[in-house]
Design an enzyme around this catalytic site. Sequence first.
Site, PDB file in Angstrom:
ATOM      1  N   HIS A  59      50.211  20.158  42.956  1.00  0.00           N
ATOM      2  CA  HIS A  59      50.128  21.575  43.326  1.00  0.00           C
ATOM      3  C   HIS A  59      49.987  22.516  42.136  1.00  0.00           C
ATOM      4  CE1 HIS A  59      54.305  21.516  41.992  1.00  0.00           C
ATOM      5  NE2 HIS A  59      54.236  22.826  41.923  1.00  0.00           N
TER       6      HIS A  59
HETATM    7  C1  UD1 Z   1      55.903  27.818  42.858  1.00  0.00           C
HETATM    8  C2  UD1 Z   1      56.475  27.755  41.439  1.00  0.00           C
HETATM    9  C3  UD1 Z   1      56.374  26.340  40.903  1.00  0.00           C
HETATM   10  C4  UD1 Z   1      56.989  25.339  41.871  1.00  0.00           C
HETATM   11  C5  UD1 Z   1      56.302  25.505  43.231  1.00  0.00           C
HETATM   12  C6  UD1 Z   1      56.809  24.552  44.291  1.00  0.00           C
HETATM   13  C7  UD1 Z   1      56.149  29.807  40.106  1.00  0.00           C
HETATM   14  C8  UD1 Z   1      55.427  30.376  38.944  1.00  0.00           C
HETATM   15  N1  UD1 Z   1      55.715  28.598  40.528  1.00  0.00           N
HETATM   16  O1  UD1 Z   1      54.507  27.533  42.765  1.00  0.00           O
HETATM   17  O2  UD1 Z   1      57.081  26.267  39.672  1.00  0.00           O
HETATM   18  O3  UD1 Z   1      56.788  24.032  41.382  1.00  0.00           O
HETATM   19  O4  UD1 Z   1      56.542  26.861  43.663  1.00  0.00           O
HETATM   20  O5  UD1 Z   1      56.042  24.695  45.435  1.00  0.00           O
HETATM   21  O6  UD1 Z   1      57.052  30.431  40.607  1.00  0.00           O
HETATM   22  N2  UD1 Z   1      51.983  29.596  49.968  1.00  0.00           N
HETATM   23  C9  UD1 Z   1      52.039  29.420  51.316  1.00  0.00           C
HETATM   24  N3  UD1 Z   1      53.274  29.424  51.903  1.00  0.00           N
HETATM   25  C10 UD1 Z   1      54.418  29.577  51.203  1.00  0.00           C
HETATM   26  C11 UD1 Z   1      54.333  29.758  49.819  1.00  0.00           C
HETATM   27  C12 UD1 Z   1      53.115  29.758  49.208  1.00  0.00           C
HETATM   28  O7  UD1 Z   1      51.031  29.291  51.990  1.00  0.00           O
HETATM   29  O8  UD1 Z   1      55.519  29.539  51.805  1.00  0.00           O
HETATM   30  C13 UD1 Z   1      50.671  29.582  49.311  1.00  0.00           C
HETATM   31  C14 UD1 Z   1      50.117  30.960  49.091  1.00  0.00           C
HETATM   32  O9  UD1 Z   1      48.759  30.926  49.297  1.00  0.00           O
HETATM   33  C15 UD1 Z   1      50.387  31.240  47.621  1.00  0.00           C
HETATM   34  C16 UD1 Z   1      50.316  29.828  47.034  1.00  0.00           C
HETATM   35  O10 UD1 Z   1      50.798  28.956  48.064  1.00  0.00           O
HETATM   36  O11 UD1 Z   1      49.484  32.111  47.051  1.00  0.00           O
HETATM   37  C17 UD1 Z   1      51.155  29.639  45.823  1.00  0.00           C
HETATM   38  O12 UD1 Z   1      52.524  30.052  46.033  1.00  0.00           O
HETATM   39  P1  UD1 Z   1      53.382  30.647  44.802  1.00  0.00           P
HETATM   40  O13 UD1 Z   1      54.731  31.013  45.252  1.00  0.00           O
HETATM   41  O14 UD1 Z   1      52.572  31.722  44.120  1.00  0.00           O
HETATM   42  O15 UD1 Z   1      53.448  29.446  43.770  1.00  0.00           O
HETATM   43  P2  UD1 Z   1      53.530  27.871  43.952  1.00  0.00           P
HETATM   44  O16 UD1 Z   1      52.211  27.295  43.583  1.00  0.00           O
HETATM   45  O17 UD1 Z   1      54.103  27.482  45.266  1.00  0.00           O
END
Ligand code: UD1
Length: 375
Positions: A207
Amino acid sequence: MKFVLVVGARPNFMKIAPILDGFRARAGGSSDFVVTLVHTGQHYDHAMSDAFFADLSIREPDINLGVGSGSHAEQTARVMIAFEKVCLSERPDWVVVVGDVNSTLACSITARKLGIHVAHVEAGLRSRDMSMPEEINRLCTDAVADLLFTTDEIASENLRREGIAEENIAFVGNTMIDSLLRHHRRARDLPLPDGLRDRDYAVVTLHRPSNVDSVETLSPLFEAIRNIAERIPVVFPIHPRTRRNLETFGLVQGFNADSGIRFLAPLGYLRFIGLVSRSKFVLTDSGGIQEEATVLGVPCLTMRDNTERPITCSLGTNILVGTHPECIRRTAFSMLSGDRRPATIPPKWDGKAGERIVEALLYRCAAQSYYAAAV
Ligand code: UD1
C-alpha cells in the site's frame, strides 16, 4: 490528571488497545485520572477502522474528528484544526500519540504548542529515508514529545544521538505485540478462506505510495506477485489505494479472475493475524507486519530498500527484498524450497508494554504534582 489518547489510522488501533487496558486496570486505585479516546477519522471505512475496534474490544471513541482523506497537508491541517478545539475544551495534562501516521504528527504538534505534555509510543524508529512521509512524522513527533516510549534499544539509541535527554526515553517494549500475544490464539482458530491449507499459501500486502502510486513501480511488483502465484496460492487483502491504482493503471482485469491471486477486501485484525500466522510466508511493504511476522515465526519478505525496524532483520524473520522483481521472486522461491533463518523474539516484546507505559505516565504525573506542590 487528564489523558487524551489519539488514534487515526489502521495501524494505530492495535497499538492503543493495550494502553487503554493498562489504564482500565489501574482505574479505581490510588491514582485519580480520566482518559479520553479521540479518533481523528483519518481512516473511516468499516474495514479500515470499525472492524478493528470490534476485534480488539476497544471502546467507542469519545470524540471523532471525522477528518477523512486528503493530501498530506490537507489531512494534517484538518486534524490540527479539529484537535486544537479538543485540547482547548478538554484541557488534558497529557496527549498520548502512537506510531507515525499523519494524525500522530498533527496531534503532537498541536498539543505541544498549547503547553500540553506529549508522550510518543513507538518513538525513535528511523528508516533514514526522508522520501517516506512516516519518517518525517517520526522525526517531528519525537522532536516535540516530552516522553518517548521505545520498542527496542536501537530506537532508544537513535533518540540519544538526536539529543533527547535520557530521563525522557523509556524502553518499554511493543504495544503492537501486546495485542498480538493477547489475540493470536483466537485468530488462529478462525477458518481459512476456502481451499487454503496451513503453510501452503503466501499473504501479500502492498500500500505504500512509493510502491503503488505510479505504474512504473506498481507494474513490476505486481508482475513478481503474479509469478509467485504461479507456484503457491497468494492471498492479497487489498488496501483501497492499491485497488484503485491497479484498476486505473489497467493491471488487473476483474479482481477475481486473476489466476492464483485471491484478492480480498481489507481484513479485520483477527482474520488478518490468523491468515499470516498459518501462511508459508508474507510479502509486504508494511512496517508493523515485519514485527508481527517476527513474533509469529513466519518469514517476512519486505518489499522496501530500508526499514525503520532493523531488529526484525537482525533477530527476527524479516528479509529486505527491495523492489526489484527478480530479487523478490528469487527470495520467495527459496522460501518455497524450505529456506528458513533462525529467529528470536526481541527483548521486552512480552505482552506487558501497555502496563509499563501506563505505569511510567502515572509516575511522571505524580512527580509533576509533587514538584508543583513544592514550589
Ligand atoms: C496511512 C499511513 C501509513 C499506514 C497506512 C495503513 C500516513 C502518512 N500514512 O496510509 O503509514 O501504513 O495508513 O493503511 O499517515 N482510504 C479509503 N478508506 C479509508 C482510508 C483511506 O478508501 O478508510 C483511501 C483514500 O482514497 C485515501 C487513501 O486510501 O486517499 C490513502 O489513505 P491515507 O490515510 O491518506 O493514507 P494510507 O495510504 O492509508
